[in-house]
Design a protein around this motif. Structure first.
Motif, PDB file in Angstrom:
ATOM      1  N   GLN A  46      21.961  20.993  39.295  1.00 12.94           N
ATOM      2  CA  GLN A  46      21.895  22.454  39.403  1.00 12.94           C
ATOM      3  C   GLN A  46      22.374  22.919  40.777  1.00 12.94           C
ATOM      4  OE1 GLN A  46      17.665  22.465  38.371  1.00 12.94           O
ATOM      5  NE2 GLN A  46      18.120  23.721  36.577  1.00 12.94           N
ATOM      6  N   LEU A  47      22.055  22.147  41.790  1.00 14.50           N
ATOM      7  CA  LEU A  47      22.495  22.487  43.144  1.00 14.50           C
ATOM      8  C   LEU A  47      23.999  22.293  43.294  1.00 14.50           C
ATOM      9  CD1 LEU A  47      19.624  20.879  45.256  1.00 14.50           C
ATOM     10  CD2 LEU A  47      19.860  23.257  44.526  1.00 14.50           C
ATOM     11  N   ILE A  48      24.518  21.252  42.659  1.00 13.85           N
ATOM     12  CA  ILE A  48      25.960  20.999  42.707  1.00 13.85           C
ATOM     13  C   ILE A  48      26.717  22.168  42.072  1.00 13.85           C
ATOM     14  CG2 ILE A  48      27.811  19.522  41.811  1.00 13.85           C
ATOM     15  CD1 ILE A  48      25.868  17.150  42.124  1.00 13.85           C
ATOM     16  N   GLU A  49      26.168  22.693  40.975  1.00 15.04           N
ATOM     17  CA  GLU A  49      26.793  23.836  40.309  1.00 15.04           C
ATOM     18  C   GLU A  49      26.852  25.062  41.218  1.00 15.04           C
ATOM     19  OE1 GLU A  49      24.659  24.614  36.756  1.00 15.04           O
ATOM     20  OE2 GLU A  49      25.289  22.765  35.743  1.00 15.04           O
ATOM     21  N   ARG A  50      25.886  25.187  42.120  1.00 10.92           N
ATOM     22  CA  ARG A  50      25.812  26.348  43.010  1.00 10.92           C
ATOM     23  C   ARG A  50      26.351  26.044  44.406  1.00 10.92           C
ATOM     24  NH1 ARG A  50      26.117  30.468  40.830  1.00 10.92           N
ATOM     25  NH2 ARG A  50      24.979  31.627  42.426  1.00 10.92           N
ATOM     26  N   LYS A  51      27.009  24.899  44.548  1.00 15.92           N
ATOM     27  CA  LYS A  51      27.452  24.458  45.873  1.00 15.92           C
ATOM     28  C   LYS A  51      28.389  25.460  46.542  1.00 15.92           C
ATOM     29  CE  LYS A  51      29.649  20.641  48.356  1.00 15.92           C
ATOM     30  NZ  LYS A  51      30.352  19.336  48.251  1.00 15.92           N
ATOM     31  N   GLU A  52      29.331  25.998  45.796  1.00 21.38           N
ATOM     32  CA  GLU A  52      30.284  26.940  46.388  1.00 21.38           C
ATOM     33  C   GLU A  52      29.575  28.186  46.909  1.00 21.38           C
ATOM     34  OE1 GLU A  52      33.566  27.906  43.915  1.00 21.38           O
ATOM     35  OE2 GLU A  52      34.260  25.825  43.731  1.00 21.38           O
ATOM     36  N   TYR A  53      28.609  28.664  46.153  1.00 25.43           N
ATOM     37  CA  TYR A  53      27.846  29.838  46.602  1.00 25.43           C
ATOM     38  C   TYR A  53      27.049  29.501  47.861  1.00 25.43           C
ATOM     39  CZ  TYR A  53      24.292  33.463  46.838  1.00 25.43           C
ATOM     40  OH  TYR A  53      23.461  34.463  47.288  1.00 25.43           O
ATOM     41  N   LYS A  75       5.940  30.048  48.109  1.00 20.45           N
ATOM     42  CA  LYS A  75       6.478  29.641  46.814  1.00 20.45           C
ATOM     43  C   LYS A  75       6.864  28.164  46.824  1.00 20.45           C
ATOM     44  CE  LYS A  75       6.457  33.825  45.015  1.00 20.45           C
ATOM     45  NZ  LYS A  75       5.609  34.180  43.857  1.00 20.45           N
ATOM     46  N   THR A  76       6.697  27.547  45.672  1.00 21.02           N
ATOM     47  CA  THR A  76       7.152  26.177  45.485  1.00 21.02           C
ATOM     48  C   THR A  76       8.362  26.206  44.565  1.00 21.02           C
ATOM     49  OG1 THR A  76       4.931  25.266  45.764  1.00 21.02           O
ATOM     50  CG2 THR A  76       6.540  23.875  44.642  1.00 21.02           C
ATOM     51  N   PHE A  77       9.409  25.508  44.977  1.00 22.41           N
ATOM     52  CA  PHE A  77      10.657  25.507  44.220  1.00 22.41           C
ATOM     53  C   PHE A  77      11.063  24.081  43.871  1.00 22.41           C
ATOM     54  CE2 PHE A  77      10.841  29.084  47.264  1.00 22.41           C
ATOM     55  CZ  PHE A  77      10.914  30.147  46.371  1.00 22.41           C
ATOM     56  N   ALA A 129      16.222  31.691  46.412  1.00 24.53           N
ATOM     57  CA  ALA A 129      16.068  30.326  45.903  1.00 24.53           C
ATOM     58  C   ALA A 129      16.748  30.162  44.545  1.00 24.53           C
ATOM     59  CB  ALA A 129      14.590  29.971  45.798  1.00 24.53           C
ATOM     60  N   GLU A 130      16.581  31.142  43.682  1.00 25.13           N
ATOM     61  CA  GLU A 130      17.192  31.072  42.351  1.00 25.13           C
ATOM     62  C   GLU A 130      18.716  31.117  42.440  1.00 25.13           C
ATOM     63  OE1 GLU A 130      15.379  34.233  40.174  1.00 25.13           O
ATOM     64  OE2 GLU A 130      13.555  33.085  39.731  1.00 25.13           O
ATOM     65  N   LYS A 131      19.226  31.890  43.388  1.00 30.85           N
ATOM     66  CA  LYS A 131      20.681  31.998  43.543  1.00 30.85           C
ATOM     67  C   LYS A 131      21.318  30.681  43.971  1.00 30.85           C
ATOM     68  CE  LYS A 131      21.287  36.929  44.517  1.00 30.85           C
ATOM     69  NZ  LYS A 131      21.741  37.933  45.512  1.00 30.85           N
ATOM     70  N   ILE A 132      20.565  29.864  44.710  1.00 34.11           N
ATOM     71  CA  ILE A 132      21.148  28.601  45.173  1.00 34.11           C
ATOM     72  C   ILE A 132      20.790  27.429  44.256  1.00 34.11           C
ATOM     73  CG2 ILE A 132      21.253  29.360  47.571  1.00 34.11           C
ATOM     74  CD1 ILE A 132      18.771  27.765  48.185  1.00 34.11           C
ATOM     75  N   GLY A 133      20.121  27.735  43.135  1.00 36.93           N
ATOM     76  CA  GLY A 133      19.914  26.704  42.125  1.00 36.93           C
ATOM     77  C   GLY A 133      18.489  26.251  41.901  1.00 36.93           C
ATOM     78  N   PHE A 134      17.538  26.825  42.631  1.00 35.01           N
ATOM     79  CA  PHE A 134      16.140  26.436  42.465  1.00 35.01           C
ATOM     80  C   PHE A 134      15.430  27.339  41.463  1.00 35.01           C
ATOM     81  CE2 PHE A 134      17.081  24.570  46.584  1.00 35.01           C
ATOM     82  CZ  PHE A 134      16.362  23.385  46.575  1.00 35.01           C
ATOM     83  N   LYS A 135      14.334  26.848  40.944  1.00 27.24           N
ATOM     84  CA  LYS A 135      13.464  27.672  40.117  1.00 27.24           C
ATOM     85  C   LYS A 135      12.049  27.593  40.682  1.00 27.24           C
ATOM     86  CE  LYS A 135      12.396  24.045  36.722  1.00 27.24           C
ATOM     87  NZ  LYS A 135      12.407  23.670  35.289  1.00 27.24           N
ATOM     88  N   ILE A 171      14.654  17.810  43.314  1.00 24.61           N
ATOM     89  CA  ILE A 171      14.253  18.263  44.648  1.00 24.61           C
ATOM     90  C   ILE A 171      13.070  19.208  44.504  1.00 24.61           C
ATOM     91  CG2 ILE A 171      14.991  19.469  46.742  1.00 24.61           C
ATOM     92  CD1 ILE A 171      17.596  18.108  44.391  1.00 24.61           C
ATOM     93  N   HIS A 172      12.091  19.030  45.385  1.00 24.70           N
ATOM     94  CA  HIS A 172      10.849  19.803  45.295  1.00 24.70           C
ATOM     95  C   HIS A 172      10.432  20.228  46.699  1.00 24.70           C
ATOM     96  CE1 HIS A 172       7.005  20.739  43.162  1.00 24.70           C
ATOM     97  NE2 HIS A 172       6.493  20.567  44.364  1.00 24.70           N
ATOM     98  N   GLY A 173      10.149  21.509  46.879  1.00 24.85           N
ATOM     99  CA  GLY A 173       9.752  21.968  48.204  1.00 24.85           C
ATOM    100  C   GLY A 173       8.992  23.276  48.171  1.00 24.85           C
ATOM    101  N   THR A 174       8.276  23.552  49.255  1.00 26.97           N
ATOM    102  CA  THR A 174       7.486  24.776  49.387  1.00 26.97           C
ATOM    103  C   THR A 174       7.954  25.539  50.613  1.00 26.97           C
ATOM    104  OG1 THR A 174       5.561  23.727  48.359  1.00 26.97           O
ATOM    105  CG2 THR A 174       5.154  25.704  49.664  1.00 26.97           C
ATOM    106  N   SER A 175       8.081  26.864  50.482  1.00 26.08           N
ATOM    107  CA  SER A 175       8.580  27.664  51.597  1.00 26.08           C
ATOM    108  C   SER A 175       7.971  29.056  51.596  1.00 26.08           C
ATOM    109  CB  SER A 175      10.109  27.781  51.509  1.00 26.08           C
ATOM    110  OG  SER A 175      10.609  28.642  52.513  1.00 26.08           O
TER     111      SER A 175
END
Length: 221
Positions: free
Chosen positions: A202-209, A194-196, A149-155, A137-141
């Motif tokens: 990685q997102l699945i791992e952070r799904k509960e959060y 920022k582009t993430f 963004a990092e907390k929910i699984g993005f870099k 997944i790739h996006g700019t915000s």
């Protein structure tokens, strides 16, 4: 999905687009007349470019949705069709902000709502693609900061030159979007955009959060 534009009949949609088109053409024609009489042709060029950047989403997004080239996972979370295993995500456009955000909300509520819709869409996306581990997944915000963004699984990754050019061209579009989001005149700082990116795993791992954060924000609406 609670989107005032898509909830309207086709006749109502067409009337709205006709009004926008008429106003846009009127503005452009007047700018051309002013340019000719003043001899400053840059005026016409700039107004044409600015007007086009502002009104384009009102025509492009419904058309792309109808053709299946974009998909909504929430009212303010859109994705493009995958290309080479990469899905580009968008946190809503000026078109979406105008038709989705409740005008009674204050600035903080609007920002929280935008983030909540982003998270809700992200959760829907994760659920739909949970068995496809190859997707990136790739996006700019400019709404979501790097820490969140990092907390929910993005870099965070480097924003490419083309994206920077597109953002610069759409500055007035972003100015209006940002002002709607903040409920006040708010000039976007493109240097903070920022582009993430993230793997679906990685997102699945952070799904509960993400679910907890989404529920926390959703309680306010």
């Amino acid at each position: 999905m609670n989107h005032r534009f898509y909830n309207k009949s086709n006749n109502e949609k067409n009337r709205i687009l006709a009004v926008i088109a008429t106003l846009s053409i009127t503005i452009i024609v007047f700018s051309i007349i002013i340019s000719i009489y003043s001899g400053i042709y840059l005026i016409g060029f700039l107004i044409f470019a600015i007007t086009l950047s502002i009104v384009s989403p009102f025509f492009d997004i419904p058309s792309l949705k109808k053709s299946g080239r974009i998909n909504y996972y929430s009212s303010l979370f859109l994705t493009e069709k995958p290309r080479n295993g990469v899905v580009k995500i968008h946190g809503g456009t000026l078109f979406d902000y105008y038709f989705v955000i409740d005008r009674k909300m204050n600035g903080k509520q609007r920002t929280d709502f935008i983030i909540q819709q982003y998270l809700e869409g992200l959760l829907s996306f994760i659920e739909e693609h949970k068995n496809d581990n190859q997707i990136k997944i790739h996006g700019t915000s400019y709404i979501i900061n790097e820490r969140t963004a990092e907390k929910i699984g993005f870099k965070s990754v480097e924003t490419d030159v083309l994206q920077k050019v597109i953002l610069t061209y759409n500055y007035f579009n972003l100015l209006i979007s940002n002002s709607i989001a903040k409920k006040k005149l708010a000039f976007p700082n493109l240097s903070k955009t920022k582009t993430f990116e993230a793997e679906i795993s990685q997102l699945i791992e952070r799904k509960e959060y993400i679910e907890r954060l989404n529920k926390s924000l959703k309680r306010d609406f």
